[in-house]
Design an enzyme around this catalytic site. Structure first.
Site, PDB file in Angstrom:
ATOM      1  N   SER A 134       0.824  -1.197   0.000  1.00  0.00           N
ATOM      2  CA  SER A 134       0.000   0.000   0.000  1.00  0.00           C
ATOM      3  C   SER A 134       0.862   1.253   0.000  1.00  0.00           C
ATOM      4  O   SER A 134       1.903   1.302   0.644  1.00  0.00           O
ATOM      5  CB  SER A 134      -0.920   0.032   1.227  1.00  0.00           C
ATOM      6  N   LYS A 189      -4.556  -6.779   3.509  1.00  0.00           N
ATOM      7  CA  LYS A 189      -4.551  -5.711   2.499  1.00  0.00           C
ATOM      8  C   LYS A 189      -5.972  -5.460   2.005  1.00  0.00           C
ATOM      9  O   LYS A 189      -6.365  -4.307   1.766  1.00  0.00           O
ATOM     10  CB  LYS A 189      -3.641  -6.093   1.323  1.00  0.00           C
ATOM     11  N   ASN A 193      -7.958  -1.939   2.394  1.00  0.00           N
ATOM     12  CA  ASN A 193      -8.657  -1.226   1.333  1.00  0.00           C
ATOM     13  C   ASN A 193     -10.116  -0.965   1.693  1.00  0.00           C
ATOM     14  O   ASN A 193     -10.682   0.055   1.300  1.00  0.00           O
ATOM     15  CB  ASN A 193      -8.564  -2.005   0.023  1.00  0.00           C
ATOM     16  N   GLU A 196     -10.123   1.921   3.892  1.00  0.00           N
ATOM     17  CA  GLU A 196      -9.841   3.056   3.004  1.00  0.00           C
ATOM     18  C   GLU A 196     -11.112   3.523   2.294  1.00  0.00           C
ATOM     19  O   GLU A 196     -11.358   4.741   2.186  1.00  0.00           O
ATOM     20  CB  GLU A 196      -8.787   2.620   1.982  1.00  0.00           C
TER      21      GLU A 196
END
Length: 466
Positions: A134, A189, A193, A196
């Site tokens: 990232s 991950k 996300n 995010e």
């Protein structure tokens, strides 16, 4: 010709940045990019010629020659599109690999596919590491957050490369650590996300509220800047920058079509939450908000049909908006790390939440002052909502988010993340929920049975309701 230490397969934006990062750190690397007549020709060679730090790198468009240029055990990082492309590349590499060579998938692969590839390559004697990366183009060049998983032995063989190019936390430790077995690195991950997605949606809602308070983009940027003392983050910083950007006499943000794209990880996170039975309502809400945005033509049509008056100006205080913003961010991080914790327990991954938070304090898109606080909080508890510091913030912020959400509802201002965070919190803090009615309904039409609060044995009952 001396052998290279490390190989980069795929020279897209991220592959190029990671290559330069490795070269700048003194590693001798081999570069590969496919050859496609009249489309991709001499990509690796041209890329090498473009940057001084790559003068000692070796450039190839032939797979066999690329693999032969690497010292054993070979270490090859794939920076190609997730999905079938990964499997095609692995099949192309396999004839030239030897036992204990290591393939690293640095793309946004689904954690289940990573597990399948890990198991498949074990039968071939090849080590496989799935790693989240990232930070975008700039992070890949200057120092990303890296989340590798696989066998500890394989990680130890590549740790010097990954840890050297990673960002550094406030204690100068690499924002890279061994996550766990199989696809656990790609899993976190995926959750990264998802978090995010929510942070981006939340900031979009905050900016929309500020617009309905009568602020122009420059004033919105100034207000977001004022949030930094209490709730700073990378996404907050770039959102303020976005609202300052002009194109001629116009603010650029106002010229951008309001249809948000996505590349799948928010979808995977939502599906995984459902599969594991974890109520990650905010990621789902942020994802579906993007889907709604894509129905631009319908939105225009429905607006004409149903919205007969303009939105009245909101009179919310900026301090209330800041506290509402903080409230949602706490719920978002609670839900995201809860998903990681539940997966860790289900799959026996033994993940360290504090260490995961630590490698997310720099280099990655969701780095923030809150994430830095979570590093120490997760050393005390896996459930942040019961930590004294967090609970005090929640209690302090709840009146503000109630005011913000209620005013936005009454004014027809769309705030799915703000609203859902409040609804989730109300649900998760309700001692006696309405689920007893649902259990009665299920038993009525399907004889699914129910338990009773006056029987501690756990026995299930069925009633003839007619």
């Amino acid at each position: 010709m001396s052998k290279s230490d490390f190989g980069l397969f795929g020279l897209g934006v991220m592959g190029k940045s990671l290559s330069r990062n490795l070269a700048q750190k003194g590693f001798k690397i081999s570069l590969f990019n496919r050859h496609v007549d009249e489309v991709e020709v001499d990509v690796a060679k041209n890329f090498k010629a473009e940057y001084q730090e790559l003068k000692n790198a070796l450039a190839f468009d032939n797979v066999e020659e690329f693999v032969a240029s690497l010292a054993s055990p070979r270490k090859i990082m794939l920076m190609v599109n997730a999905g079938k492309t990964i499997d095609i590349v692995i099949d192309n590499l396999l004839p030239y690999l030897s036992e204990n060579d290591i393939i690293i998938d640095g793309g946004n692969s689904n954690y289940k596919k990573t597990k399948e590839r890990f198991d498949y390559l074990q039968t071939k004697g090849i080590q496989f590491i799935g790693t989240g990366v990232s930070g975008g183009e700039e992070g890949a060049l200057k120092g990303p957050s890296i989340m590798p998983s696989g066998t500890k032995e394989a990680y130890n063989n590549v740790s010097q490369f990954l840890e050297t190019i990673a960002a550094r936390d406030k204690n100068n430790l690499p924002c890279c650590t061994y996550i766990g077995p199989e696809g656990s690195g790609q899993f976190i991950k995926m959750v990264h996300n998802g978090i995010e997605y929510v942070e981006m949606q939340l900031l979009a809602e905050v900016a929309t509220i500020l617009k309905h308070k009568g602020k122009n983009p420059n004033e919105i940027a100034e207000t977001l800047d004022s949030f930094k003392d209490d709730a700073n983050s990378y996404l907050l910083e770039i959102t303020a920058d976005i609202f300052r950007k002009k194109e001629g006499d116009s603010w650029l943000v106002n010229l951008i079509l309001d249809k948000a794209g996505n590349k799948g990880t928010g979808n995977w996170a939502t599906i995984t939450s459902a599969e594991l039975g974890v109520p990650n309502t905010l990621i789902a809400s942020a994802l579906f908000s993007r889907y709604i945005s894509f129905y631009k033509e319908h939105r225009v049509q429905f607006h004409k049909e149903y919205i007969k008056k303009s939105v009245s100006r909101l009179n919310l205080a900026d301090d209330d908006l800041l506290k509402a913003y903080q409230f949602v961010r706490i719920i978002n991080h609670y839900q995201g790390f809860k998903l990681i914790q539940e997966a860790s327990e289900k799959f026996n991954w033994n993940l360290n939440l504090s260490e995961i938070a630590r490698i997310w304090t720099n280099g990655c898109i969701i780095r923030s002052s809150l994430m830095e606080e979570l590093v120490s909080i997760f050393k005390e508890t896996n459930t942040i909502l019961i930590h004294s510091k967090i609970s005090k913030m929640i209690i302090d912020c709840k009146p503000s988010i109630k005011r913000v959400v209620s005013d936005c509802v009454l004014s027809d201002v769309t705030t799915p993340a703000l609203s859902e965070a409040l609804q989730f919190f109300n649900g998760i803090t309700t001692q006696h929920s309405s689920a007893n009615i649902i259990q009665a309904q299920r038993d009525y039409f399907g004889a699914h049975k129910y338990q009773r609060i006056d029987d501690a044995s756990g026995k299930f009952y069925h009633t003839n309701w007619v």
